[in-house]
Design a protein around this motif. Structure first.
Motif, mmCIF file in Angstrom:
data_model
loop_
_atom_site.group_PDB
_atom_site.id
_atom_site.type_symbol
_atom_site.label_atom_id
_atom_site.label_comp_id
_atom_site.label_asym_id
_atom_site.label_seq_id
_atom_site.Cartn_x
_atom_site.Cartn_y
_atom_site.Cartn_z
ATOM 1 N N ALA A 233 0.853 -1.189 0.000
ATOM 2 C CA ALA A 233 0.000 0.000 0.000
ATOM 3 C C ALA A 233 0.891 1.242 0.000
ATOM 4 O O ALA A 233 1.826 1.344 0.797
ATOM 5 N N LEU A 234 0.597 2.162 -0.905
ATOM 6 C CA LEU A 234 1.275 3.457 -0.954
ATOM 7 C C LEU A 234 0.294 4.480 -0.389
ATOM 8 O O LEU A 234 -0.828 4.611 -0.891
ATOM 9 N N VAL A 235 0.712 5.187 0.659
ATOM 10 C CA VAL A 235 -0.205 6.023 1.433
ATOM 11 C C VAL A 235 0.303 7.458 1.478
ATOM 12 O O VAL A 235 1.512 7.698 1.578
ATOM 13 N N SER A 236 -0.633 8.407 1.403
ATOM 14 C CA SER A 236 -0.261 9.821 1.513
ATOM 15 C C SER A 236 -1.489 10.631 1.894
ATOM 16 O O SER A 236 -2.607 10.313 1.498
ATOM 17 N N GLU A 237 -1.278 11.681 2.662
ATOM 18 C CA GLU A 237 -2.372 12.602 2.980
ATOM 19 C C GLU A 237 -2.215 13.921 2.213
ATOM 20 O O GLU A 237 -3.025 14.819 2.363
ATOM 21 N N ARG A 238 -1.164 13.991 1.382
ATOM 22 C CA ARG A 238 -0.929 15.216 0.615
ATOM 23 C C ARG A 238 -0.961 14.991 -0.888
ATOM 24 O O ARG A 238 -0.911 15.943 -1.661
ATOM 25 N N GLN A 239 -1.019 13.744 -1.304
ATOM 26 C CA GLN A 239 -1.002 13.424 -2.728
ATOM 27 C C GLN A 239 -2.435 13.193 -3.212
ATOM 28 O O GLN A 239 -3.222 12.540 -2.537
ATOM 29 N N ASP A 240 -2.781 13.737 -4.390
ATOM 30 C CA ASP A 240 -4.117 13.495 -4.922
ATOM 31 C C ASP A 240 -4.220 12.039 -5.380
ATOM 32 O O ASP A 240 -3.227 11.400 -5.740
ATOM 33 N N ALA A 241 -5.466 11.516 -5.378
ATOM 34 C CA ALA A 241 -5.696 10.093 -5.628
ATOM 35 C C ALA A 241 -5.178 9.621 -6.989
ATOM 36 O O ALA A 241 -4.518 8.577 -7.068
ATOM 37 N N PRO A 242 -5.454 10.341 -8.117
ATOM 38 C CA PRO A 242 -4.959 9.855 -9.415
ATOM 39 C C PRO A 242 -3.433 9.768 -9.478
ATOM 40 O O PRO A 242 -2.887 8.794 -10.009
ATOM 41 N N ARG A 243 -2.749 10.765 -8.944
ATOM 42 C CA ARG A 243 -1.288 10.746 -8.962
ATOM 43 C C ARG A 243 -0.745 9.617 -8.080
ATOM 44 O O ARG A 243 0.223 8.922 -8.444
ATOM 45 N N LEU A 244 -1.376 9.415 -6.920
ATOM 46 C CA LEU A 244 -0.937 8.358 -6.015
ATOM 47 C C LEU A 244 -1.100 6.992 -6.680
ATOM 48 O O LEU A 244 -0.240 6.118 -6.553
#
Length: 256
Positions: A233-244
């Motif tokens: 799982a690659l997780v981020s609270e600052r990255q937009d969903a399509p880019r993630l």
């Protein structure tokens, strides 16, 4: 890593039957991670064996005797590796019929509501989000964190193959977390745009080949996938969903 002994058909069949020792099992899993078509067939074989075990598990709710006997014969054939491919569809059909008898006796006719039809994210995604939050807390403490990253050492210690990290990314922290089916790995990363990410890898306890999917919880985005017995799982609270998702697919491709 290329195994000393090449992977043979007999190794694949022994893997499906859970007859390999730990070291050979890891070699077979590495081979499957590099051969997705074979991995998909192995997943199908494991699913069929699981359905047959389910169909035969409860002697009080198995429907007709001839259905039970057919399921037993098919299970024995699958265990020996005999007629494996031609009987797959028939085995699945018999297993589902037998399982249907059991479920019908227990619960009556089955229906699917609109909510049930939507597949929820696996449990390991919630673990990944918790690990991401813990990593953020560690970064604020000067006494915590290690940026040392050795993929070979991680694989040797956990049987987890880490995706190839893009050279323009920076690894700021690597930690091992306890998990139900063995240790998991959490890496804190910084991409080329200085966006913080977490890469989480764990053995969830079941075999699957799953393409990248997405989940969101409390404002945190997660893109997750699974190859064999390891889920990521690659997780981020600052990255937009399509880019993630694009970045997750990039990491997933590096595993083949």
């Amino acid at each position: 890593m290329t195994p000393v002994d090449p992977i043979q058909t007999s190794d694949i069949e022994a893997y499906v039957d859970d007859q390999l020792d730990a070291s050979r099992r890891i070699e077979v899993e590495a081979y499957l991670s590099e051969n997705p078509e074979i991995a998909a067939r192995v997943m199908a074989d494991l699913a069929i064996k699981g359905e047959l075990r389910l169909a035969l598990s409860d002697s009080h709710h198995q429907g007709r005797a001839d259905t039970r006997e057919a399921a037993r014969r098919l299970q024995a054939a699958l265990s020996r590796g005999v007629y494996l491919r031609p009987l797959q569809r028939l085995a699945a059909t018999v297993a589902l019929v037998a399982a249907g008898w059991m479920l019908s006796n227990h619960f009556g006719p089955l229906t699917v509501s609109p909510v049930e039809a939507s597949t929820p994210a696996p449990a390991f995604v919630e673990e990944a989000i918790r690990a991401h939050s813990t990593a953020a807390l560690r970064e604020s403490m000067t006494s915590q964190g290690s940026s040392t990253f050795d993929p070979a050492e991680i694989r040797s210690a956990t049987a987890i193959v880490v995706p190839q990290i893009p050279k323009e990314w920076k690894v700021s922290d690597v930690q091992i977390f306890p998990s139900a089916f063995g240790p998991s790995v959490e890496m804190s990363l910084m991409d080329e745009s200085q966006t913080k990410l977490s890469l989480f890898a764990v053995r969830p306890g079941f075999f699957a080949v799953q393409q990248v999917a997405q989940a969101r919880e409390d404002g945190v985005e997660a893109s997750y996938w699974q190859i064999g017995e390891v889920a990521y799982a690659l997780v981020s609270e600052r990255q937009d969903a399509p880019r993630l998702r694009q970045e997750a697919e990039r990491l997933a491709r590096s595993l083949y």
